[in-house]
Write an enzyme that holds these catalytic residues in place. Structure first.
Site, PDB file in Angstrom:
ATOM      1  N   GLU A 250      69.276  18.492 -32.364  1.00 52.31           N
ATOM      2  CA  GLU A 250      70.050  17.279 -32.349  1.00 52.31           C
ATOM      3  C   GLU A 250      69.418  16.613 -30.619  1.00 52.31           C
ATOM      4  O   GLU A 250      70.219  17.666 -29.636  1.00 52.31           O
ATOM      5  CB  GLU A 250      71.481  16.073 -32.285  1.00 52.31           C
ATOM      6  CG  GLU A 250      71.329  16.692 -33.809  1.00 52.31           C
ATOM      7  CD  GLU A 250      72.644  16.614 -34.120  1.00 52.31           C
ATOM      8  OE1 GLU A 250      73.336  15.774 -32.898  1.00 52.31           O
ATOM      9  OE2 GLU A 250      72.966  16.536 -35.558  1.00 52.31           O
ATOM     10  N   LYS A 252      70.245  16.260 -26.839  1.00 51.46           N
ATOM     11  CA  LYS A 252      71.354  16.191 -26.295  1.00 51.46           C
ATOM     12  C   LYS A 252      71.010  15.216 -24.728  1.00 51.46           C
ATOM     13  O   LYS A 252      70.571  15.507 -24.156  1.00 51.46           O
ATOM     14  CB  LYS A 252      71.534  18.170 -25.442  1.00 51.46           C
ATOM     15  CG  LYS A 252      72.896  17.840 -24.673  1.00 51.46           C
ATOM     16  CD  LYS A 252      72.822  19.039 -24.331  1.00 51.46           C
ATOM     17  CE  LYS A 252      74.375  19.699 -23.808  1.00 51.46           C
ATOM     18  NZ  LYS A 252      75.199  18.558 -22.624  1.00 51.46           N
ATOM     19  N   ARG A 257      80.911  12.201 -23.655  1.00 51.89           N
ATOM     20  CA  ARG A 257      81.314  11.956 -25.147  1.00 51.89           C
ATOM     21  C   ARG A 257      82.458  11.268 -25.333  1.00 51.89           C
ATOM     22  O   ARG A 257      83.649  10.774 -24.583  1.00 51.89           O
ATOM     23  CB  ARG A 257      81.994  13.183 -25.167  1.00 51.89           C
ATOM     24  CG  ARG A 257      82.647  14.006 -26.832  1.00 51.89           C
ATOM     25  CD  ARG A 257      82.234  14.522 -27.381  1.00 51.89           C
ATOM     26  NE  ARG A 257      82.236  15.202 -28.900  1.00 51.89           N
ATOM     27  CZ  ARG A 257      82.130  16.644 -28.705  1.00 51.89           C
ATOM     28  NH1 ARG A 257      82.417  17.937 -27.639  1.00 51.89           N
ATOM     29  NH2 ARG A 257      81.531  17.458 -29.778  1.00 51.89           N
ATOM     30  N   ARG A 419      85.657  26.146 -28.842  1.00 50.32           N
ATOM     31  CA  ARG A 419      84.076  26.466 -28.240  1.00 50.32           C
ATOM     32  C   ARG A 419      83.113  27.431 -28.777  1.00 50.32           C
ATOM     33  O   ARG A 419      83.893  28.605 -28.692  1.00 50.32           O
ATOM     34  CB  ARG A 419      84.379  26.620 -26.968  1.00 50.32           C
ATOM     35  CG  ARG A 419      82.479  26.561 -26.267  1.00 50.32           C
ATOM     36  CD  ARG A 419      82.888  26.831 -24.732  1.00 50.32           C
ATOM     37  NE  ARG A 419      83.495  25.894 -24.304  1.00 50.32           N
ATOM     38  CZ  ARG A 419      83.153  24.443 -23.354  1.00 50.32           C
ATOM     39  NH1 ARG A 419      81.467  24.455 -23.656  1.00 50.32           N
ATOM     40  NH2 ARG A 419      83.594  24.170 -22.856  1.00 50.32           N
TER      41      ARG A 419
HETATM   42  P1  AMP Z   1      80.351  20.826 -23.638  1.00 53.79           P
HETATM   43  O1  AMP Z   1      80.575  19.901 -23.417  1.00 53.79           O
HETATM   44  O2  AMP Z   1      79.975  22.153 -22.620  1.00 53.79           O
HETATM   45  O3  AMP Z   1      80.704  21.587 -25.134  1.00 53.79           O
HETATM   46  O4  AMP Z   1      78.425  20.606 -24.313  1.00 53.79           O
HETATM   47  C1  AMP Z   1      77.777  19.339 -24.873  1.00 53.79           C
HETATM   48  C2  AMP Z   1      77.951  18.410 -24.557  1.00 53.79           C
HETATM   49  O5  AMP Z   1      77.093  17.556 -25.101  1.00 53.79           O
HETATM   50  C3  AMP Z   1      79.094  17.411 -25.661  1.00 53.79           C
HETATM   51  O6  AMP Z   1      80.249  17.295 -25.177  1.00 53.79           O
HETATM   52  C4  AMP Z   1      78.287  16.009 -25.807  1.00 53.79           C
HETATM   53  O7  AMP Z   1      79.189  15.175 -24.477  1.00 53.79           O
HETATM   54  C5  AMP Z   1      77.119  16.496 -25.198  1.00 53.79           C
HETATM   55  N1  AMP Z   1      75.975  15.774 -26.422  1.00 53.79           N
HETATM   56  C6  AMP Z   1      74.948  14.883 -26.337  1.00 53.79           C
HETATM   57  N2  AMP Z   1      74.450  14.613 -27.182  1.00 53.79           N
HETATM   58  C7  AMP Z   1      74.755  15.545 -28.041  1.00 53.79           C
HETATM   59  C8  AMP Z   1      74.906  15.824 -29.777  1.00 53.79           C
HETATM   60  N3  AMP Z   1      73.727  15.037 -30.339  1.00 53.79           N
HETATM   61  N4  AMP Z   1      75.785  16.490 -29.984  1.00 53.79           N
HETATM   62  C9  AMP Z   1      76.714  17.161 -29.526  1.00 53.79           C
HETATM   63  N5  AMP Z   1      77.160  16.956 -28.618  1.00 53.79           N
HETATM   64  C10 AMP Z   1      76.459  15.927 -27.518  1.00 53.79           C
END
Ligand code: AMP
Length: 568
Positions: A250, A252, A257, A419
């Site tokens: 998908e 990013k 969030r 995570r």
């Molecule tokens: P992390 O916060 O380090 O786990 O990185 C992932 C973050 O990317 C998530 O917390 C979301 O805020 C963001 N994100 C952006 N697009 C997506 C997507 N398609 N699916 C899941 N997370 C996404």
């Protein structure tokens, strides 16, 4: 009825116990004696919080206000309290110090404060709002602080009032202690904690209903849960391998969030840290009402801002200003209107979907989210086993201004707060910077005559100055050091001691762990563990990364950093 001073005793013993195992044993022993009714508050207090994590209440007592309170109650001047605070650095310790120097004793023997009373007092303080609320809050806290029997008890009342109890139990320790106290599996406690966002409630259920009760806990609308988190992987290949050959990729999005809870017309929006953002984001509420067809639902999503002129995403900092906004919401909304990209569904029409594989959750998502032009539509996704195809999508995502791709395991359940490698992120060059070498240090011993360590700097796009971010000394082979010395020698503009200043004509790509704010360099920031990736002969001095870019990375990174007390 448990007295607060008994809890103070536990805090003090925790402080004196460095070992995690002993802390766990101590808490387990203590909470197994606590009556079930008192358990939620006591467990929550022990973690240093007043209210559970899902609960939005705050006492809202500002530091300045606390200084007034401490002064008034101990009859020490505000100046003296401030003086004390300057050297203790903690209002709790200052309260203790000022109590010990109390100018006037109370005439009556104070009645001991119970844990329940203290909790109710904090709840009352949290309720005080509107005009004159600061004074009201002060009065209420003074009332209970007057009954502290020792300076140490005063310290903990103050620390707890501002949720800054440094000897509180870490969540992981508390989870284990709850498991031990009720003889239930720790995984069940952790799961219950992630689903309820409430350690106190988790402890109560563990006590009263045991493993069965914990296992029966499920998510419910209007009660936020910790989002599932992603690990970094280096490449599309690695993502595919992790997922067993096929994955859902998908876009990013570089936004924030948002966990969306819907029950009929009622919509609530929660941040990654479970803060209620509903009032700051009225248009998102509107989109959810229009677009999401199910009666009850919990969605996981990213909210983004798009520049209307260019159609490209607007940098994350601007979204941040929206999330923090309490006043002038409409003005902010006109400036940075937000769009929504739901990517997962956790709950649908009365049922938890956490245990369904992503493949099926995604199917439900597509049926319940009706796309509204660009404003709200499911995150762009592609199911593939083909590395080249995913690579193409990655390129397209970066070119249109996004951060990269997410790779997701189609067979994975939704695991709140975890995570793991069921969801991974593949980012572009977030963790390297192209920087100019502005000075270098002569080596010694075997490396005498070579320049061996290099100060690197970014460019302040406004002033044209170079701002130093760190010193790179690793990542070079001997050959590279020799070549670098030859390259830099003609650029030396001055020398002091072992340091040679050079004109900023050599650009290096630098990898690092993190950007930290730091007083050491003139940029105000420092790279943690900087190392050389390669010399960028292909770049000209104007292509050095700007300070704005550094700030952009720093801000993105802030989202991934845990709060104190939060699990890493
Ligand atoms: P992390 O916060 O380090 O786990 O990185 C992932 C973050 O990317 C998530 O917390 C979301 O805020 C963001 N994100 C952006 N697009 C997506 C997507 N398609 N699916 C899941 N997370 C996404």
């Amino acid at each position: 009825m448990m007295l607060f001073k008994e809890l103070v005793d536990v805090y003090e013993r925790l402080k004196a116990t460095p070992s995690r195992l002993e802390k766990t044993a101590l808490i387990a022993g203590f909470i197994s004696q606590v009556p079930a009714d008192d358990l939620p508050v006591i467990v929550t207090f022990l973690t240093g919080r007043i209210f559970p994590e899902w609960d939005q209440r705050k006492t809202g007592i500002a530091g300045q206000s606390m200084i007034k309170i401490i002064s008034s109650i101990t009859h020490n001047s505000e100046a003296l309290v401030v003086e004390s605070y300057k050297h203790t650095g903690q209002l709790g310790l200052t309260a203790e110090e000022m109590f010990a120097k109390r100018k006037q004793q109370t005439f009556f023997e104070p009645e001991d404060v119970t844990v329940k009373e203290l909790y109710e007092t904090f709840a009352q303080i949290a309720r005080a709002s509107g005009a004159g609320s600061a004074t009201k809050k002060q009065k209420i806290l003074i009332g209970i602080l007057n009954r502290a029997t020792t300076p140490v008890e005063a310290r903990y009342i103050v620390s707890l009032a501002i949720e800054n109890v440094l000897s509180g139990a870490k969540e992981g320790v508390m989870e284990e202690a709850i498991a031990r106290a009720s003889a239930v599996p720790p995984e069940l406690v952790r799961r219950a904690h992630m689903l309820t966002s409430d350690l106190g409630e988790t402890a109560r259920i563990a006590r009263l209903q045991g493993a069965e009760g914990l296992a029966a806990i499920t998510i419910q609308p209007m009660r936020p849960v910790r989002p599932m988190l992603a690990q970094n992987v280096a490449s599309i290949r690695e993502a595919l391998d992790e997922m067993g050959g096929t994955a859902e990729f998908e876009v990013k999005y570089d936004g924030a969030r948002l966990q969306i809870h819907k029950r009929g017309d009622e919509v609530r929006l929660y941040s990654r840290r479970l803060e209620d953002l509903t009032d700051a984001l009225p248009e998102i509420v509107g989109y959810v009402r229009q677009s999401v067809t199910s009666d009850t639902a919990i969605l996981d999503s990213e909210c983004i801002a798009i520049d209307r002129a260019t159609g490209r995403p607007i940098p994350f900092q601007n979204i941040l200003t929206r999330l923090r906004r309490i006043y002038k919401v409409e003005e902010a909304r006109a400036q940075f209107p937000l769009n929504l990209r739901p990517f997962d569904v956790l709950y649908h029409n009365g049922q938890s979907l956490l245990e369904l594989p992503l493949r099926e959750r995604r199917r439900v998502l597509e049926t319940i989210v009706t796309p509204l032009n660009g404003e709200c539509k499911p995150a762009e996704g592609l199911i593939t086993a083909d590395e080249a195809q995913a690579q193409e999508m990655f390129g397209a995502s970066i070119r249109s201004g996004n951060e990269g791709l997410m790779g997701k395991d189609l067979n994975a359940t939704y695991t709140p707060g975890v995570r793991g490698k069921k969801m991974v992120k593949i980012k572009s060059v977030l963790d390297t910077l192209d920087l100019a070498i502005v000075s270098a240090e002569w080596g010694h011993g075997r490396k005498a005559g070579w320049l061996t360590s290099f100060e690197v700097a970014c460019l302040d796009e406004h002033s044209g100055d170079y701002l130093v971010l760190g010193r790179v000394a690793s990542g070079f082979s001997d050959e590279e050091l020799i070549a670098m010395t030859e390259r830099l020698k003609p650029l030396i503009t001055g020398e002091h001691g072992r340091i040679a200043d050079v004109s900023p004509d050599v650009i290096v790509e630098v990898k690092f762990e993190e950007i930290q704010s730091s007083p050491i360099y003139n940029s105000g920031y420092a790279l943690r563990f900087p190392r050389l990736v390669r010399v960028r002969e292909d770049l000209s001095p104007e292509e050095v990364n700007t300070f704005a870019r550094v700030m952009n990375i720093y801000n993105i990174q802030q989202r991934y950093v845990s709060k104190p007390g939060e699990q890493p």
